[in-house]
Structure formats: C-alpha cells, structure tokens
Motif scaffolding. Structure first.
Motif, mmCIF file in Angstrom:
data_model
loop_
_atom_site.group_PDB
_atom_site.id
_atom_site.type_symbol
_atom_site.label_atom_id
_atom_site.label_comp_id
_atom_site.label_asym_id
_atom_site.label_seq_id
_atom_site.Cartn_x
_atom_site.Cartn_y
_atom_site.Cartn_z
ATOM 1 N N CYS A 161 0.826 -1.218 0.000
ATOM 2 C CA CYS A 161 0.000 0.000 0.000
ATOM 3 C C CYS A 161 0.854 1.260 0.000
ATOM 4 O O CYS A 161 1.841 1.363 0.710
ATOM 5 N N CYS A 173 -2.512 5.886 -1.133
ATOM 6 C CA CYS A 173 -2.930 6.836 -2.161
ATOM 7 C C CYS A 173 -4.384 7.263 -1.977
ATOM 8 O O CYS A 173 -4.846 8.216 -2.596
ATOM 9 N N CYS A 205 -8.751 3.842 -2.619
ATOM 10 C CA CYS A 205 -9.750 2.907 -2.101
ATOM 11 C C CYS A 205 -10.800 3.630 -1.253
ATOM 12 O O CYS A 205 -11.973 3.262 -1.283
HETATM 13 S S1 SF4 Z 1 -5.914 2.000 -3.085
HETATM 14 FE FE1 SF4 Z 1 -5.906 1.892 -0.860
HETATM 15 S S2 SF4 Z 1 -4.916 -0.100 -0.405
HETATM 16 FE FE2 SF4 Z 1 -4.420 0.420 -2.542
HETATM 17 S S3 SF4 Z 1 -2.452 1.478 -2.442
HETATM 18 FE FE3 SF4 Z 1 -4.035 3.062 -2.394
HETATM 19 S S4 SF4 Z 1 -4.428 3.426 -0.207
HETATM 20 FE FE4 SF4 Z 1 -3.299 1.492 -0.363
#
Ligand code: SF4
Ligand code: FES
Lengths: 115, 246, 138
Positions: free
Chosen positions: B149, B152, B155
């Motif tokens: 992770c 970012c 999610c």
């Molecule tokens: S989408 Fe969520 S789980 Fe995936 S890298 Fe980004 S913060 Fe991490």
C-alpha cells in the motif's frame, strides 16, 4: 476509541452460513417447484412421495436450517442495504430489530410448522 | 504539436467561490504524457494558480490520486491518450474535504491509521544480541501483498461505505492492520482485534469490492477485510463458547 | 451536511459533499452491487415458499394439490422466474467471493482462490443434480 462492542460477529456468522446454504440449495429447489413443474417441463412427483422425502426427519432438519439461516442471511444483508442504499443509518436500531426480529419470528413459525 | 485534448479541472478557491467550478484547458495530446503531465503543463504554461499534489511521477508516492471522469485514478499512471478524444474531467478524490482545487485533506485517514498499530507489536522485545527475527519466504508471502500500500486513498474514494459513514476505519487502514496481523514476527493481533472488531471497524464493510478494483498496487483491501471478519467472528465465538480460554 | 466535522473543525472553508441518497444509480458497478444485496429478498422469499409447501404437505393432499395449482398461475411463475434469477446471481457472487474470506492450505501450499471457487461450483452442480434426480424419479 469509544466505539462499542459489536454484535455483528454473531449475525455475520449466521449471514455467512445462510448465504452458503442458500446458494447451494435454493436454485435447484426453486427451479423444480416454482418453474419446471408449474410449466410442465418435468412431472412433479406425487403427493405421497414428496411427503415421504420432505418429511423424512433428516430432510426436516436440513429444511429448518436452510429456512432459518437464509432468513437471517436475508435480514442481515437487507439491513445493510437499507443503510447503504437509502442512507437510513440513523434508524439503525429500529431496522436491526425489524430485520433480525423478522428472521427470528420466521424461524419459530417454521419450527412450529415442521414439527 | 498537432492535436490537443481538453481537460476540465475542478477549481475551488475558498476565498473566491463557495463551491467548486470547472475550468477548461487545452493541453497537447502527446502519446508519452500521462494526465499528471497535462496538469503540470497547465500549471507551467497556462495557469500557475492551479493546485494539486504529486511527487514521484511513477506510482510510488501515492500523492497524485484524483477523480478522472468520476473514477479514482493515479494521475501519473494514466495516459492522456487512453481518454482521447476527451474531454477529461478531473476532480479531487471524493469523500475527502477539499482544501483547494484538487488538494484534499487526508488527516482522517492518518488518524485512523495510527489507531490500528501498523507496526510490529511485540509483547517483549528480545535483546539485540539475540539477533534478528527470522522469517521464511512463505511467511513473507502471507502478508506481502498487503504491505504494498502506498496510502494513495483511491480505495477510500471508491468505497461508498466510507462516503456514507466517515467513521468507518476504511479499506487501506484495515488492510495494513492485516498486514501486521499476518506477519509472523508480530504479536499485536488481539490489540488490533479489540480496536477493529466494532461497528465502525470491520463490521461496517459490506464487501462492495470497489476498493480492490481501483487499488493501483493490487493490495486487495476487500479481501483483507473479509479475512479479518472471519478471524473476528472466530474469536468472538471462542470468547462465547470457551470463555475460560484467553 | 458537515459530517466530517470532527477532523476538520477548524477549517470551515474546506469543501465537503454529502453523498446523494441514490448515489448508486449513476454507475453500473454500483447498481450491480445494490442488486447483489437485494438478492437477499429473493432468498428470503424462496425459503418462505418452502415453508408454505411444507405447510400444505402437512395439512392434506387437497391443500398440496391446490398449492401446486396456484403455483401454475402466470403471476407466480413470473415471480419465481425473477426470484430464481436473483438467487442464481446470489449463488454466483457468493461462490466467487467466498475465497476472499477463506484461505485454505494444504500443508504449506495455499489453495488458489480459483480452485476453492471451482470446488464450490462442483459441489453445487452435484447437489443440484441429486435434488433433480430425486425429484424426477419421484
Ligand atoms: S488503493 Fe488503498 S490499499 Fe491500494 S495502495 Fe491506495 S491506499 Fe493502499
Ligand atoms: S506522483 Fe507519486 S504516485 Fe503519482
């Protein structure tokens, strides 16, 4: 964290068990009794033989678990659908009582009918 | 430069407007440009007042996430051309408060992240002389995926449950908790279960699954949360049926 | 509206959006999700039907015959077709998602998700087949 302990592990277990059981058994049952026989695709067995099979003690137990767990499965999922889909989270206690209460009542009625 | 593409950027300048407005820019449509290059072109050549975050330009730092045509995307990993002929609509990541233009506030996540103890918890540290904690490749494989992770926040932007209930701990934080739970060197399982087995923790999740769809690092937070629920339910039943076991 | 207030208390000018109630009608994937959740109603309906069948069975042959006659009405056939569609969707999504929660191992080897799902489907086909055969052979 001030969050309170959750009852969800309990209901989630029922949800999971009911989800698996219903996924396995309901399609065949519904297809035969609800569609194939009424439309005459297959000939439904006679009253006596349906009775013999479905009233077998083992069949009754399976049926009871299938019904009860599926009701709890439905209640749990539907409860969250109301939260997610209609944003009714503020009514969560009422909704939980109605959903799980309904499943419980349904299970009791089922047990009463079956035995 | 032969062709261009239109980028519609959401602008929010709190001192000027009370709600975001869209502003359009024409940027060169170069085959080697990602959306972030387009934004930097705007910033450098057209309008220096545009604010957005970025750093690495290579999908590592996790700071350039934005909504592109309504979907959360790392803008340094999405080519302009794949959105041709445009226009491309760029908005700040949804579900987060907007500070300015494309810049959002992530404090909520940062706070939640620390509550789940994303580090190796030991009941007792062994002294340095005793050497390192060893781990086999299989043990590493158990949690490696969840360790990728980059924070970012795509999610969180993709998760309707988080959008509806900001109290929800959310995908990445739970996946990171799971990353340490599954680490053979860690002993913090019970601590984290205590923190996460709540209505606002793992039990809020309805397995929409969108988090795993958008994750640029293939972390699969949705899967992590389901496994966590199973563990949570198991420990709950244990505590009911075998209360004398601790 | 300002529901994230606890962590942005001192920034009244930060812009926040509340999700509209029908947030899920705009994207196909979201509609699909809500539909998956609504299969819960079809599941509940199906087991209620099972209970009704049981009740008729236990009451008398006449009650059972009248129930099977009722089930032949286009209305109920339509309902059951819709319910079956929803239940099948439930079955498929359930089998596909179950491996996400359950990690199974044989010794050190982690059974791939696809095999778990495949096992589910295989069991499902066998069980359905048995029910079918039991049913048609009376
Ligand atoms: S989408 Fe969520 S789980 Fe995936 S890298 Fe980004 S913060 Fe991490
Ligand atoms: S700029 Fe670092 S991930 Fe995109």
């Amino acid at each position: 964290m001030s969050a309170k302990k959750s009852n969800d592990p309990f209901f989630w277990t029922l949800f999971g068990a009911g989800g698996a059981l219903s996924a396995m058994l309901i399609p065949a049952f519904l297809f035969l009794f609800g569609i194939a026989t009424p439309l005459g695709w297959v000939e439904g067995p006679a009253y006596e033989s349906v009775k013999m099979v479905l009233l077998h003690p083992l069949a009754r137990i399976v049926a009871f678990f299938l019904v009860s767990l599926s009701l709890f499965h439905g209640a749990h999922r539907f409860r969250f659908t109301l939260y997610d889909g209609l944003q009714l989270k503020h009514l969560f206690q009422l909704i939980a009582v109605i959903c799980y209460g309904g499943a419980l009542a349904g299970s009791i009625v089922t047990g009463y009918i079956l035995w | 430069m032969a062709s261009t593409i239109t980028i519609e950027v959401s602008r929010y300048r709190p001192e000027e407007e009370s709600e975001p407005v869209f502003q359009s820019y024409e940027v060169p449509l170069r085959s080697d440009w990602v959306i972030l290059d387009g934004l930097n072109y705007i910033k450098n050549e057209l309008d220096g007042s545009l604010s957005f975050r970025w750093s690495c330009r290579m999908g590592v730092c996790g700071s350039c996430g934005m909504m592109i045509n309504g979907e959360p995307v790392l803008t340094c990993a999405a080519f302009l051309e794949s959105y041709a002929p445009g226009p491309i609509r760029i908005e700040p990541l949804q579900h987060f408060p907007v500070v300015r233009d494309l810049v959002t506030d992530m404090e909520d996540f940062m706070g939640k992240l620390t509550t789940v103890k994303p580090w190796v918890v030991r009941e007792e540290e062994k002294p340095v002389e005793e050497g390192e904690y060893k781990q086999t490749p299989e043990q590493l494989a158990d949690f490696k995926r969840y360790s990728m992770c980059i924070n970012c926040m795509l999610c969180y932007s993709a998760c309707p449950v988080y959008g509806l209930e900001p109290e929800f701990t959310g995908p990445a934080a739970i996946a990171l908790a799971q990353r340490y739970n599954l680490d053979s060197r860690d002993e913090g399982n019970d601590d984290r279960m205590e923190i996460l087995s709540h209505d606002e923790g793992i039990w809020s999740c309805t397995l929409v699954g969108e988090c795993s769809e958008v994750c640029p690092k293939d972390v699969d937070p949705a899967g992590a949360i389901q496994r966590y629920k199973l563990a949570g339910a198991t420990s709950w039943w244990k505590s009911i049926l075998l209360p004398w076991q601790k | 509206m300002n529901r994230n207030a606890h962590h942005t208390l001192h920034h009244p000018k930060w812009y926040r959006v509340q999700k509209p109630i029908f947030w899920w009608v705009k994207r196909f994937a979201d509609i699909r999700f809500i539909f998956r959740e609504l299969t819960s109603l079809a599941v509940a309906y199906s087991v209620i039907l099972l209970v009704v069948i049981y009740r008729a069975l236990l009451t008398s042959e006449a009650a059972y015959t009248s129930l099977t006659t009722t089930l032949r009405e286009p209305f109920w056939v339509t309902i059951n077709v819709i319910a079956l569609g929803a239940v099948l969707y439930h079955t498929f999504t359930w089998f596909n998602l179950a491996p996400r929660a359950i990690v199974m191992r044989l010794g050190k080897w982690r059974i791939p998700d696809l095999m778990i799902a495949g096992g589910n489907y295989a069991a499902w086909i066998v069980i359905s087949g048995v029910i079918y055969l039991a049913y048609v052979s009376g």
